[in-house]
Design a protein around this motif. Structure first.
Motif, mmCIF file in Angstrom:
data_model
loop_
_atom_site.group_PDB
_atom_site.id
_atom_site.type_symbol
_atom_site.label_atom_id
_atom_site.label_comp_id
_atom_site.label_asym_id
_atom_site.label_seq_id
_atom_site.Cartn_x
_atom_site.Cartn_y
_atom_site.Cartn_z
ATOM 1 N N ASP A 178 -13.120 83.815 -37.596
ATOM 2 C CA ASP A 178 -13.168 84.069 -36.080
ATOM 3 C C ASP A 178 -13.514 82.717 -35.257
ATOM 4 O OD1 ASP A 178 -12.938 85.121 -33.415
ATOM 5 O OD2 ASP A 178 -15.233 85.230 -33.524
ATOM 6 N N ILE A 179 -14.617 81.919 -36.021
ATOM 7 C CA ILE A 179 -15.102 80.909 -35.251
ATOM 8 C C ILE A 179 -13.706 79.788 -35.314
ATOM 9 C CG2 ILE A 179 -16.801 78.630 -35.097
ATOM 10 C CD1 ILE A 179 -17.701 81.498 -34.031
ATOM 11 N N THR A 180 -13.413 79.610 -36.564
ATOM 12 C CA THR A 180 -12.377 78.423 -36.849
ATOM 13 C C THR A 180 -11.232 78.835 -36.109
ATOM 14 O OG1 THR A 180 -13.231 78.696 -39.184
ATOM 15 C CG2 THR A 180 -10.822 77.417 -38.831
ATOM 16 N N PHE A 233 -5.743 77.427 -38.636
ATOM 17 C CA PHE A 233 -6.505 77.149 -39.900
ATOM 18 C C PHE A 233 -7.072 78.492 -40.661
ATOM 19 C CE2 PHE A 233 -9.569 74.492 -42.149
ATOM 20 C CZ PHE A 233 -8.520 73.357 -42.488
ATOM 21 N N GLN A 234 -7.444 79.325 -39.711
ATOM 22 C CA GLN A 234 -8.256 80.568 -40.295
ATOM 23 C C GLN A 234 -7.225 81.270 -41.107
ATOM 24 O OE1 GLN A 234 -6.831 80.296 -37.223
ATOM 25 N NE2 GLN A 234 -5.654 82.060 -36.816
ATOM 26 N N LEU A 239 -19.856 76.294 -47.045
ATOM 27 C CA LEU A 239 -18.378 76.415 -46.710
ATOM 28 C C LEU A 239 -18.167 76.359 -45.106
ATOM 29 C CD1 LEU A 239 -17.944 79.379 -49.344
ATOM 30 C CD2 LEU A 239 -17.479 76.920 -49.332
ATOM 31 N N PHE A 240 -19.002 76.921 -44.492
ATOM 32 C CA PHE A 240 -18.493 76.925 -42.969
ATOM 33 C C PHE A 240 -18.447 75.340 -42.383
ATOM 34 C CE2 PHE A 240 -20.505 77.946 -38.458
ATOM 35 C CZ PHE A 240 -19.404 78.198 -37.976
ATOM 36 N N TYR A 241 -19.366 74.740 -43.096
ATOM 37 C CA TYR A 241 -19.496 73.317 -42.663
ATOM 38 C C TYR A 241 -18.080 72.599 -43.076
ATOM 39 C CZ TYR A 241 -20.679 68.374 -42.015
ATOM 40 O OH TYR A 241 -20.510 67.270 -41.861
ATOM 41 N N LEU A 242 -17.809 72.784 -44.415
ATOM 42 C CA LEU A 242 -16.546 72.179 -44.884
ATOM 43 C C LEU A 242 -15.316 72.614 -44.282
ATOM 44 C CD1 LEU A 242 -17.434 72.253 -48.818
ATOM 45 C CD2 LEU A 242 -17.564 70.244 -47.084
ATOM 46 N N VAL A 243 -15.297 73.684 -43.989
ATOM 47 C CA VAL A 243 -13.974 74.195 -43.104
ATOM 48 C C VAL A 243 -13.891 73.576 -41.684
ATOM 49 C CG1 VAL A 243 -13.055 76.279 -41.810
ATOM 50 C CG2 VAL A 243 -14.125 76.337 -44.289
ATOM 51 N N LEU A 244 -15.006 73.345 -41.263
ATOM 52 C CA LEU A 244 -15.030 72.910 -39.819
ATOM 53 C C LEU A 244 -14.646 71.283 -40.021
ATOM 54 C CD1 LEU A 244 -17.635 74.406 -37.821
ATOM 55 C CD2 LEU A 244 -15.367 75.116 -38.169
ATOM 56 N N ARG A 245 -15.186 70.829 -41.174
ATOM 57 C CA ARG A 245 -14.929 69.379 -41.335
ATOM 58 C C ARG A 245 -13.580 69.013 -41.633
ATOM 59 N NH1 ARG A 245 -16.751 64.705 -39.569
ATOM 60 N NH2 ARG A 245 -18.862 65.483 -40.223
ATOM 61 N N GLY A 246 -12.898 70.142 -42.337
ATOM 62 C CA GLY A 246 -11.485 70.097 -42.626
ATOM 63 C C GLY A 246 -10.726 69.844 -41.350
ATOM 64 N N GLY A 303 -8.951 75.549 -29.477
ATOM 65 C CA GLY A 303 -9.480 74.661 -28.548
ATOM 66 C C GLY A 303 -9.197 73.200 -28.758
ATOM 67 N N MET A 304 -9.224 72.742 -29.993
ATOM 68 C CA MET A 304 -8.922 71.363 -30.378
ATOM 69 C C MET A 304 -7.416 71.064 -29.981
ATOM 70 S SD MET A 304 -10.756 70.906 -33.977
ATOM 71 C CE MET A 304 -12.301 70.451 -33.842
ATOM 72 N N ALA A 305 -6.586 72.105 -30.551
ATOM 73 C CA ALA A 305 -5.137 71.887 -30.230
ATOM 74 C C ALA A 305 -4.810 71.894 -28.740
ATOM 75 C CB ALA A 305 -4.422 73.072 -30.720
#
Lengths: 372, 477
Positions: free
Chosen positions: B149-151, B102-103, B73-80, B157-159
């Motif tokens: 938290d990571i999301t 996103f969080q 799920l961690f992977y899919l969230v970050l992929r999203g 950071g991305m924004a």
């Protein structure tokens, strides 16, 4: 711990033996830069070369093998700190090695104790644990000294005896604190061993050859880092001295200890040589370099040595050189990092740039003189 | 499926084919997911995992059951998150709030996103993002908190990165910016994974006290991707190589792709590569802190691939012409080796760092820095697996005088025996030679002519003046 040692403007009265030598004059320079209020007295056999123009530096001609001369100068200067870098020239005779390295060091220790010196730092050599049969792979200070019959290099044998004497003098009757710095493969401005040989090898066209697999890592250390290590040791010992009679923990102790000091950047032997060649003007692509096996070159070296022996000369290529260039020889500096807070201040690239530039400038000066 | 060119390749590289067969036959997953117990939405999540990631799905699916679903799920969230960030068709005003919040989206039942451009390859994941949210709610709250938290930090950071107009026009400016970007997209993943491992009690908690190690894990992977994809990214109108590095070698970034700047391009890639390579020892240090085999494999495989990819990119001008990749055979070999233990992974690192070292060009501005980086990897490996036994103190092997004398005597005797042996061999050879000469002479051999010829040939070989004299003599004969 060195981290607690604050930047002080003065280390007191510091006596540097061999202060006109290659390493010695870099130490003097660094003291003047970093602790400008320090009174530096340089002791050397001859004091014309490598003089520092700062007024806080005084020069004294003195032969450290003479008991009387040493005593006299120590009572005159009354130093707080002794940094003993003086040593016999590598190519000197065995008796000279012993006299300078062992007797000289003992004379200095005796005089230092008599005049109440607080701190004594000795420049040893990383080769003191080197035995010709084994390589040194990430070796640390737990390795034993190699002396006597096991040590074919007489020079190294005498350095090891002297180091032992210095460390045994730690916390003697007068409470003087001692330690030893073991540098490996020093190079830099004013070096007469490492870089000049490599630059002249390039100038003779020997950059076309390379011996062995070149997977052997080697420590080369820029002289400024070695000088930095010495000063950190002095500061650490002065700090311990202030805390007396409290004795530091075994894991933090600097007094009575030896430390390897290098650039902390072991590199493949021939890579260092190639970097030096490049800096000296080499443009030969790597694909044009003849890579020869160690065995073949060892044989050629043996034949050349034999032929030249008949002629009474030494050839350019010897078995020892072949062995040296194929040998792994590097050290761990974890102990110095932990206890002295040592980190190299000049990296290898910068060191090579400075050292080779110096050689080329000196050569140019020599040529200009000839032209005049 | 198999292309003719591939078939031909493996015909001439049977060793690589062997590696592929070995991996396919002998690799046993440490853990296998049990599909029978999975809900329909979870199955859909694994479908998306396969769809969005080829390299990671295999290692994720073999993870310890405790972490299998959280990491997936961690992977899919970050992929999203990444799919929103990547899409150049979404205007910034729309993009920014999604990235920054996103969080919170992870807690909105039924949230989906349908506004991705038609060419966004992973757009289907966002269209059905509700399945990810549904499964996310089921995992342990501690895992949820870590992922959220990571999301949050990555999204922000991305924004920031997207908002910074300069990046869009000039690309990344300084090395610091470059590493910061890698921190947001990969360093944070390293942190998230580490926290999940420690929370699941599958890694040494001390790893959290050395944050630079997990940072390096992410940095190395991301930097290698950025190095490898330079051409592809540039064709898509993006450049991640920092100006601080490339401007030392060329005036304009596009010059790197021109044949006349080949040497400059190679030097520039070397500097990029060494920047990544200097992280390698940290990665080995990190791997030493993992306890569980499946977690070790999960972390070690990508790292081994990364160091092998660095080697493939190093001194390879194809990097600026097409996508360079390690071969499938090499990849299978690396996977076999990376799923054993730390020692094997250290061997991989040493092997590839030596390959890099042997290609290192002395006239490259980064030459010595690369050599030092390779040396650092070797020294680090020696510090955890010393290859040399510590010598005993010399005092221990002090011998008595009698023993010493005996050793000396036996040495002398051996020497004497050797002398006799050599003498006997020499004498025999000498006698045989004489006999042969006599036989040859009896049969009519002319040694006088042979001698003169030999002399003249040797003379001309050395080019000495005496050779002319020899030649005249020869003429007189």
């Amino acid at each position: 711990m060195a981290a607690n040692v604050q930047k002080t403007s003065s280390l007191g009265k510091v006596l540097v033996t061999g202060g006109c030598g290659f390493l010695g004059h870099h130490i003097v320079k660094l003291i003047v830069e970093r602790h400008p209020a320090t009174q530096v007295s340089v002791l050397d056999l001859r004091t014309e070369l490598n003089r520092n123009s700062n007024t806080n530096v005084s020069y004294h001609n003195c032969d450290i093998t003479s008991v009387g001369a040493v005593q006299q100068i120590f009572s005159k200067i009354q130093p707080d700190v002794v940094i003993h870098t003086a040593g016999a020239n590598l190519i000197a005779k065995n008796e000279v090695h012993y006299k300078v390295n062992v007797d000289g060091t003992k004379n200095l220790l005796a005089a230092a104790e008599k005049t109440g010196v607080k701190v004594f730092v000795y420049t040893s050599s990383a080769s003191v644990i080197y035995n010709p049969k084994t390589e040194l792979i990430n070796a640390d200070e737990s390795w034993p000294l190699v002396m006597g019959k096991d040590q074919p290099e007489y020079y190294t044998h005498t350095k090891a005896i002297a180091e032992k004497a210095v460390l045994e003098a730690n916390r003697g009757e007068t409470g003087m604190l001692t330690c030893a710095i073991r540098p490996a493969g020093i190079f830099g401005e004013g070096d007469v061993q490492t870089l000049p040989k490599m630059v002249s090898a390039y100038q003779k066209g020997q950059n076309k050859f390379q011996v062995g697999s070149n997977n052997n890592l080697f420590d080369f250390s820029y002289v400024g880092n070695i000088a930095h290590g010495h000063l950190l040791a002095v500061q650490a010992l002065l700090h311990t001295q202030k805390m007396m009679p409290t004795i530091p923990l075994d894991t933090e102790k600097v007094d009575g200890e030896a430390f390897f000091i290098t650039n902390g950047q072991p590199v493949y032997f021939w890579d260092f040589a190639r970097a030096v060649y490049h800096e000296a003007g080499d443009t030969l692509p790597l694909s044009s370099v003849w890579k020869m096996s160690q065995g073949l070159m060892y044989l050629i070296g043996a034949i050349l040595e034999w032929l030249f022996w008949i002629l009474g000369k030494t050839p350019n290529l010897t078995r020892q050189q072949v062995k040296y260039s194929c040998m792994t020889r590097y050290y761990s500096i974890k102990k110095a990092e932990k206890r002295l807070g040592y980190q190299p201040i000049v990296n290898l690239e910068e060191g090579v740039r400075r050292g080779v530039k110096y050689i080329l400038q000196e050569e140019q000066k020599g040529k200009d003189k000839k032209d005049q | 499926m198999i292309k003719a060119t591939e078939l031909l390749y493996y015909l001439v590289h049977p060793q690589e084919l062997r590696q592929i067969i070995q991996w396919k036959t002998w690799h046993n997953p440490v853990h296998e997911r049990d599909e029978s117990k999975e809900s329909a939405t979870l199955k859909r999540c694994f479908f998306f995992l396969d769809m969005t990631s080829r390299s990671f799905s295999a290692v994720i699916k073999e993870l310890h059951p405790e972490l299998l679903v959280p990491v997936c799920l961690f992977y899919l969230v970050l992929r999203g998150l990444d799919t929103v960030e990547d899409d150049m068709t979404i205007p910034l005003e729309k993009k920014e709030p999604i990235l920054r919040n996103f969080q919170d989206i992870l807690e909105q039942d039924g949230w989906t996103f349908t506004e991705n451009g038609p060419n966004e390859k992973d757009r289907q994941l966002l269209i059905e993002f509700n399945v990810v949210i549904e499964e996310f709610k089921k995992i342990k709250p501690a895992y949820q908190d870590i992922i959220k938290d990571i999301t949050k930090r990555m999204g922000n950071g991305m924004a920031d990165y997207c908002k910074n107009a300069e990046h869009n026009i000039n690309g990344v400016n300084t090395i610091k910016d470059y590493e910061l970007y890698c921190h947001y997209v990969a360093g944070l993943v390293g942190e998230g994974c580490t926290r999940l491992f420690v929370e699941g009690n599958l890694a040494n908690p001390a790893l959290l006290k050395r944050p630079e190690l997990m940072e390096s894990m992410g940095q190395l992977l991301q930097q290698v991707n950025i190095i490898r994809d330079v051409k592809e990214d540039w064709d898509d109108g993006r450049a991640f190589w920092p100006r601080e590095i490339w401007s030392k070698h060329v005036d304009n970034f596009e010059d790197l792709f021109k044949p006349e700047y080949k040497q400059q391009a190679l030097n520039c890639s070397s500097e990029m590569i060494v920047t990544a390579l200097e992280r390698a020892d940290d990665c080995l240090y990190y791997l030493a802190g993992l306890k569980e085999q499946s977690v070790f494999n999960f972390c070690a495989i990508p790292q081994s691939m990364a160091i092998a990819t660095l080697n493939t990119c190093f001194q390879n001008h194809n990097l600026f012409k097409k996508v360079v990749k390690i071969t499938k055979g090499e990849a299978c070999e690396l996977m076999t080796e990376s799923t054993q233990n730390l020692r094997m992974v250290c061997d991989i690192f040493r092997r590839y760092s030596r390959k890099i070292h042997h290609k290192n060009n002395p006239h490259d501005p980064s030459f010595l820095r690369i050599s030092v980086a390779c040396g650092k990897i070797e020294q680090f490996i020696e510090s955890i697996f010393p290859s040399q036994p510590q010598p005993r103190t010399t005092e221990e092997k002090k011998l008595t005088a009698a023993e010493e004398a005996r050793i000396k005597e036996s040495a002398e005797e051996a020497k004497r025996e050797m002398m006799f042996l050599m003498l006997a061999v020499g004498l025999t050879l000498f006698l045989i030679t004489i006999v042969m000469f006599i036989v040859a002479w009896a049969a009519g051999a002319r040694f006088d002519i042979a001698w003169v010829q030999l002399k003249s040939q040797l003379g001309s070989f050395f080019g000495s003046s005496s050779s002319t004299a020899d030649v005249t003599k020869h003429v007189e004969l």
